[in-house]
Design a protein around this motif. Structure first.
Motif, PDB file in Angstrom:
ATOM      1  N   LEU A 127       0.839  -1.194   0.000  1.00 39.34           N
ATOM      2  CA  LEU A 127       0.000   0.000   0.000  1.00 39.34           C
ATOM      3  C   LEU A 127       0.876   1.247   0.000  1.00 39.34           C
ATOM      4  O   LEU A 127       1.915   1.296   0.665  1.00 39.34           O
ATOM      5  CB  LEU A 127      -0.919   0.010   1.216  1.00 39.34           C
ATOM      6  CG  LEU A 127      -2.028  -1.038   1.139  1.00 39.34           C
ATOM      7  CD1 LEU A 127      -1.708  -2.220   2.029  1.00 39.34           C
ATOM      8  CD2 LEU A 127      -3.364  -0.428   1.490  1.00 39.34           C
ATOM      9  N   GLY A 128       0.444   2.237  -0.758  1.00 36.97           N
ATOM     10  CA  GLY A 128       1.212   3.474  -0.812  1.00 36.97           C
ATOM     11  C   GLY A 128       0.534   4.505  -1.678  1.00 36.97           C
ATOM     12  O   GLY A 128      -0.687   4.463  -1.900  1.00 36.97           O
ATOM     13  N   GLN A 129       1.335   5.420  -2.173  1.00 35.05           N
ATOM     14  CA  GLN A 129       0.809   6.528  -2.960  1.00 35.05           C
ATOM     15  C   GLN A 129       1.792   6.870  -4.065  1.00 35.05           C
ATOM     16  O   GLN A 129       3.006   6.869  -3.860  1.00 35.05           O
ATOM     17  CB  GLN A 129       0.574   7.747  -2.063  1.00 35.05           C
ATOM     18  CG  GLN A 129      -0.326   8.800  -2.686  1.00 35.05           C
ATOM     19  CD  GLN A 129      -0.963   9.692  -1.633  1.00 35.05           C
ATOM     20  OE1 GLN A 129      -1.366   9.199  -0.580  1.00 35.05           O
ATOM     21  NE2 GLN A 129      -1.064  10.982  -1.929  1.00 35.05           N
ATOM     22  N   VAL A 130       1.259   7.124  -5.267  1.00 40.64           N
ATOM     23  CA  VAL A 130       2.030   7.655  -6.391  1.00 40.64           C
ATOM     24  C   VAL A 130       1.381   8.972  -6.773  1.00 40.64           C
ATOM     25  O   VAL A 130       0.224   8.995  -7.203  1.00 40.64           O
ATOM     26  CB  VAL A 130       2.043   6.686  -7.586  1.00 40.64           C
ATOM     27  CG1 VAL A 130       2.727   7.342  -8.795  1.00 40.64           C
ATOM     28  CG2 VAL A 130       2.748   5.384  -7.228  1.00 40.64           C
ATOM     29  N   GLY A 131       2.116  10.055  -6.588  1.00 41.47           N
ATOM     30  CA  GLY A 131       1.499  11.361  -6.783  1.00 41.47           C
ATOM     31  C   GLY A 131       0.355  11.529  -5.798  1.00 41.47           C
ATOM     32  O   GLY A 131       0.509  11.311  -4.593  1.00 41.47           O
ATOM     33  N   LYS A 132      -0.824  11.866  -6.305  1.00 36.57           N
ATOM     34  CA  LYS A 132      -2.001  12.032  -5.448  1.00 36.57           C
ATOM     35  C   LYS A 132      -2.861  10.781  -5.390  1.00 36.57           C
ATOM     36  O   LYS A 132      -3.903  10.770  -4.729  1.00 36.57           O
ATOM     37  CB  LYS A 132      -2.847  13.210  -5.957  1.00 36.57           C
ATOM     38  CG  LYS A 132      -2.125  14.554  -5.895  1.00 36.57           C
ATOM     39  CD  LYS A 132      -3.022  15.679  -6.428  1.00 36.57           C
ATOM     40  CE  LYS A 132      -2.303  17.019  -6.372  1.00 36.57           C
ATOM     41  NZ  LYS A 132      -3.153  18.119  -6.900  1.00 36.57           N
ATOM     42  N   GLN A 133      -2.425   9.739  -6.076  1.00 40.87           N
ATOM     43  CA  GLN A 133      -3.225   8.527  -6.155  1.00 40.87           C
ATOM     44  C   GLN A 133      -2.804   7.502  -5.103  1.00 40.87           C
ATOM     45  O   GLN A 133      -1.626   7.144  -5.013  1.00 40.87           O
ATOM     46  CB  GLN A 133      -3.087   7.882  -7.547  1.00 40.87           C
ATOM     47  CG  GLN A 133      -3.739   8.646  -8.667  1.00 40.87           C
ATOM     48  CD  GLN A 133      -5.249   8.498  -8.662  1.00 40.87           C
ATOM     49  OE1 GLN A 133      -5.797   7.579  -8.069  1.00 40.87           O
ATOM     50  NE2 GLN A 133      -5.924   9.412  -9.351  1.00 40.87           N
ATOM     51  N   LYS A 134      -3.751   7.039  -4.320  1.00 38.08           N
ATOM     52  CA  LYS A 134      -3.496   5.911  -3.433  1.00 38.08           C
ATOM     53  C   LYS A 134      -3.471   4.640  -4.276  1.00 38.08           C
ATOM     54  O   LYS A 134      -4.343   4.439  -5.141  1.00 38.08           O
ATOM     55  CB  LYS A 134      -4.578   5.809  -2.362  1.00 38.08           C
ATOM     56  CG  LYS A 134      -4.560   6.974  -1.385  1.00 38.08           C
ATOM     57  CD  LYS A 134      -5.644   6.819  -0.329  1.00 38.08           C
ATOM     58  CE  LYS A 134      -5.581   7.987   0.663  1.00 38.08           C
ATOM     59  NZ  LYS A 134      -6.620   7.867   1.711  1.00 38.08           N
ATOM     60  N   VAL A 135      -2.467   3.792  -4.026  1.00 37.75           N
ATOM     61  CA  VAL A 135      -2.278   2.621  -4.871  1.00 37.75           C
ATOM     62  C   VAL A 135      -2.072   1.378  -4.017  1.00 37.75           C
ATOM     63  O   VAL A 135      -1.632   1.449  -2.864  1.00 37.75           O
ATOM     64  CB  VAL A 135      -1.078   2.795  -5.835  1.00 37.75           C
ATOM     65  CG1 VAL A 135      -1.285   3.984  -6.755  1.00 37.75           C
ATOM     66  CG2 VAL A 135       0.232   2.942  -5.062  1.00 37.75           C
ATOM     67  N   ILE A 136      -2.393   0.233  -4.598  1.00 36.88           N
ATOM     68  CA  ILE A 136      -2.023  -1.072  -4.060  1.00 36.88           C
ATOM     69  C   ILE A 136      -1.248  -1.791  -5.153  1.00 36.88           C
ATOM     70  O   ILE A 136      -1.764  -1.995  -6.254  1.00 36.88           O
ATOM     71  CB  ILE A 136      -3.257  -1.900  -3.654  1.00 36.88           C
ATOM     72  CG1 ILE A 136      -4.060  -1.173  -2.574  1.00 36.88           C
ATOM     73  CG2 ILE A 136      -2.838  -3.277  -3.164  1.00 36.88           C
ATOM     74  CD1 ILE A 136      -5.331  -1.899  -2.166  1.00 36.88           C
ATOM     75  N   VAL A 137      -0.014  -2.148  -4.846  1.00 40.03           N
ATOM     76  CA  VAL A 137       0.867  -2.801  -5.808  1.00 40.03           C
ATOM     77  C   VAL A 137       0.962  -4.282  -5.452  1.00 40.03           C
ATOM     78  O   VAL A 137       1.213  -4.630  -4.294  1.00 40.03           O
ATOM     79  CB  VAL A 137       2.273  -2.165  -5.800  1.00 40.03           C
ATOM     80  CG1 VAL A 137       3.151  -2.774  -6.897  1.00 40.03           C
ATOM     81  CG2 VAL A 137       2.177  -0.643  -5.979  1.00 40.03           C
ATOM     82  N   ILE A 138       0.793  -5.130  -6.452  1.00 42.85           N
ATOM     83  CA  ILE A 138       0.789  -6.569  -6.192  1.00 42.85           C
ATOM     84  C   ILE A 138       1.551  -7.297  -7.300  1.00 42.85           C
ATOM     85  O   ILE A 138       1.382  -6.984  -8.483  1.00 42.85           O
ATOM     86  CB  ILE A 138      -0.658  -7.103  -6.085  1.00 42.85           C
ATOM     87  CG1 ILE A 138      -0.692  -8.598  -5.850  1.00 42.85           C
ATOM     88  CG2 ILE A 138      -1.479  -6.734  -7.304  1.00 42.85           C
ATOM     89  CD1 ILE A 138      -0.222  -9.022  -4.496  1.00 42.85           C
TER      90      ILE A 138
END
Length: 347
Positions: free
Chosen positions: A82-93
């Motif tokens: 879980l994290g953030q890229v720019g202003k977007q919250k993201v889930i990387v899998i």
């Protein structure tokens, strides 16, 4: 608010089922509590990656800021970052190799979490000799080109396929005939090949807004129209062209939208088959996961796009041919750079 309430009810139901069954439900109470807490902070963009060497450049990038509250969640052998890229919250899998892993992982992602869209990226083989290693392609359509009906020897193109009359298989898409690639000059009067031909088949899909157990068919799965339109703004990006001071590509790589990509559980290192995929399907990027991610997104009605950097000309045949071992890291970094830019454009 409706989405939030739905997830809260889902969480309560799973917690009750876990209690009643003595804690032996598919999702433990502790994990479900964590998922509910995570979803309260959503929605998220899902970022789906095949392998660790493709995922690491993103997680190590200063553009990715890990979530200090949650960090990651481990479930079913997968780790959801879980994290953030720019202003977007993201889930990387990370999915792992192949269509099955990609499909399972993407389904877990959209089932467990509040995901508003999926960005899939990685490296791919190249079927189009007009492009080169390091170029980043964004196909508009993806197909699974490894679902076949393999015809028995002696039958021809006009003969009905096994179970075709039941509606299970079709001859509409076309076939690959192995004898077209015979190289037996001593037997020119008998060009037949015992492998005969394979007929390409569409996938069966069951969309969430359809009737359960009533199948639909999908061969060319489109990416999201808005995502694809937005990706036009990525063309012209400056990408990396050198692995080091002595190993560089003939020209600076580019970002380009293309018509089609093809996926199958096959690493294509064969010029004849590469040329067939290009001539038959106009496929540029050839990989082992994107179509599976696309099909899961179609079934779940989630917006999707795939970004694939070319790591080799499948089967070789150019001055910069099948150099995946040399340029894979460069291609992976270019894909990450384009993904970061794309997610920032979404903001």
């Amino acid at each position: 608010m409706e989405i939030h309430t739905r997830y809260m009810l889902l969480g309560c139901l799973v917690l009750v089922l876990g209690f009643v069954s003595g804690g032996e439900s598919a999702i433990s109470r502790n994990v479900m509590k964590e998922i509910i807490r995570i979803n309260k902070e959503g929605p998220y963009m899902g970022i789906v990656v095949p392998n660790n060497f493709e995922m690491s450049p993103l997680l190590q990038s200063p553009s990715f800021v890990g979530d200090v509250k949650f960090g990651f969640l481990d479930f079913s052998g997968r780790r959801f970052h879980l994290g953030q890229v720019g202003k977007q919250k993201v889930i990387v899998i990370m999915t792992g190799l192949g269509m099955l892993n990609a499909g399972i992982t993407t389904q877990l992602l959209v089932t467990l979490f509040r995901v508003k869209g999926i960005v899939h990226y990685g490296i791919a083989g190249n079927a189009n000799p007009n492009l080169q290693i390091g170029d980043v392609t964004i196909p508009q359509f993806w197909a699974h080109t490894g679902l076949w009906n393999w015809q028995r020897y002696g039958d021809g193109p006009e003969d009905e396929l096994a179970l075709e009359s039941n509606g299970d298989y079709t001859r509409d898409i076309g076939y690959l005939e192995f004898s077209h690639y015979n190289n037996d000059t001593k037997n020119v009067k008998s060009p037949d090949n015992l492998l005969n031909r394979v007929w390409y088949q569409p996938e069966e899909v069951f969309p969430v807004n359809g009737t359960p157990e009533i199948r639909q068919h999908s061969f060319w799965g489109p990416v999201n129209d808005y995502y694809f339109s937005l990706a036009e703004r990525l063309e012209g990006m400056k990408l990396t062209g050198c692995v080091n001071s002595t190993t560089c590509l003939p020209r600076t790589p580019i970002v380009t939208r293309v018509e089609r990509g093809a996926s199958a559980n096959v690493f294509v290192d064969n010029r004849a088959y590469r040329e067939f995929l290009l001539s038959k399907f106009n496929a540029t990027a050839i990989d082992m996961e994107s179509a599976a991610v696309s099909l899961v997104c179609i079934q779940n009605q989630k917006p999707f796009i795939a970004i694939r950097a070319l790591s080799d000309l499948a089967g070789g045949g150019s001055s910069v041919s099948n150099e995946a071992a040399t340029f894979a890291s460069l291609a992976a970094q270019n894909a990450v750079d384009v993904v970061i830019k794309f997610i920032n454009l979404l903001s």
